[in-house]
Write an enzyme that holds these catalytic residues in place. Structure first.
Site, PDB file in Angstrom:
ATOM      1  N   CYS A   1      17.921  22.028   2.025  1.00 44.85           N
ATOM      2  CA  CYS A   1      16.681  21.291   2.260  1.00 44.85           C
ATOM      3  C   CYS A   1      16.518  20.353   1.069  1.00 44.85           C
ATOM      4  CB  CYS A   1      15.479  22.222   2.478  1.00 44.85           C
ATOM      5  SG  CYS A   1      14.981  23.229   1.087  1.00 44.85           S
TER       6      CYS A   1
ATOM      7  N   HIS B   1      27.687  46.372 -10.027  1.00 46.33           N
ATOM      8  CA  HIS B   1      26.885  45.379  -9.298  1.00 46.33           C
ATOM      9  C   HIS B   1      26.574  45.844  -7.877  1.00 46.33           C
ATOM     10  CE1 HIS B   1      27.589  42.820 -12.697  1.00 46.33           C
ATOM     11  NE2 HIS B   1      28.887  42.937 -12.530  1.00 46.33           N
TER      12      HIS B   1
ATOM     13  N   THR C   1      14.833  20.416  -1.830  1.00 47.86           N
ATOM     14  CA  THR C   1      15.022  21.055  -3.133  1.00 47.86           C
ATOM     15  C   THR C   1      15.828  22.342  -3.056  1.00 47.86           C
ATOM     16  OG1 THR C   1      13.015  22.373  -2.909  1.00 47.86           O
ATOM     17  CG2 THR C   1      12.791  20.198  -3.980  1.00 47.86           C
TER      18      THR C   1
ATOM     19  N   ASP D   1      17.348  20.902   6.886  1.00 46.16           N
ATOM     20  CA  ASP D   1      16.236  20.120   7.420  1.00 46.16           C
ATOM     21  C   ASP D   1      16.600  18.635   7.303  1.00 46.16           C
ATOM     22  OD1 ASP D   1      15.817  19.412   4.751  1.00 46.16           O
ATOM     23  OD2 ASP D   1      13.767  20.164   4.671  1.00 46.16           O
TER      24      ASP D   1
ATOM     25  N   HIS E   1      28.539  38.646  -9.163  1.00 42.67           N
ATOM     26  CA  HIS E   1      27.632  39.753  -9.491  1.00 42.67           C
ATOM     27  C   HIS E   1      26.628  40.084  -8.403  1.00 42.67           C
ATOM     28  CE1 HIS E   1      28.154  39.509 -14.159  1.00 42.67           C
ATOM     29  NE2 HIS E   1      29.294  39.708 -13.515  1.00 42.67           N
TER      30      HIS E   1
END
Length: 146
Positions: free
Chosen positions: A69, A137, A71, A12, A102
């Site tokens: 973005c 995993h 955060t 963004d 993992h």
């Protein structure tokens, strides 16, 4: 990661500058990069770009994607709504490594207002260089998709 396979990247407005730097970093190292936008720092809805990248990875059009973005939180929420997408928000190298080792993360998410350029480059490179460990995993990952 094989540098012949393209990586799709999107952001963004809040992370436009960092996206451009990461795109250059990747291309300088021989990676092919598909830029899903945005193309400037003019305010946009992050959801639109998160959907573009996540849909492409979900459909296996790209094996890996990078989303950014402000955060990283919003992009993570959008991307993880898509089947077969395992988006990992990483703000340190250890998380990037473990998300691949993992969790076989296929989308890396970064916060443009959280990590600086140099750390972002190190996170991206670690994420691209780390192979999935498989084994126990794999069963856990297979149980994610409902």
């Amino acid at each position: 990661m094989d540098t012949d396979k393209p990586i799709i990247i999107g952001c963004d407005h809040a992370a436009f500058e960092l996206k451009e730097k990461i795109k250059t970093y990747l291309m300088d190292r021989g990676y092919r990069v598909e830029d899903a936008g945005t193309k400037s720092d003019v305010s946009v809805n992050y959801v639109d770009f998160g959907k573009k990248v996540a849909a492409a990875v979900s459909k296996n059009e790209y094996s890996r994607g990078i989303l950014l973005c402000g955060t990283g939180l919003g992009m993570s929420m959008v991307a993880n709504r898509f089947a077969h997408v395992r988006a990992a928000l990483c703000s340190d190298i250890f998380a990037a490594k473990m998300s691949r080792l993992h969790n076989d993360a296929n989308i890396l998410v970064l916060g443009g207002r959280v990590v600086g350029d140099i750390l972002a480059f190190e996170i991206v490179q670690t994420w691209l260089d780390t192979e999935f460990e498989g084994g126990r995993h794999l069963e856990r990952i297979q149980s994610i998709d409902i």
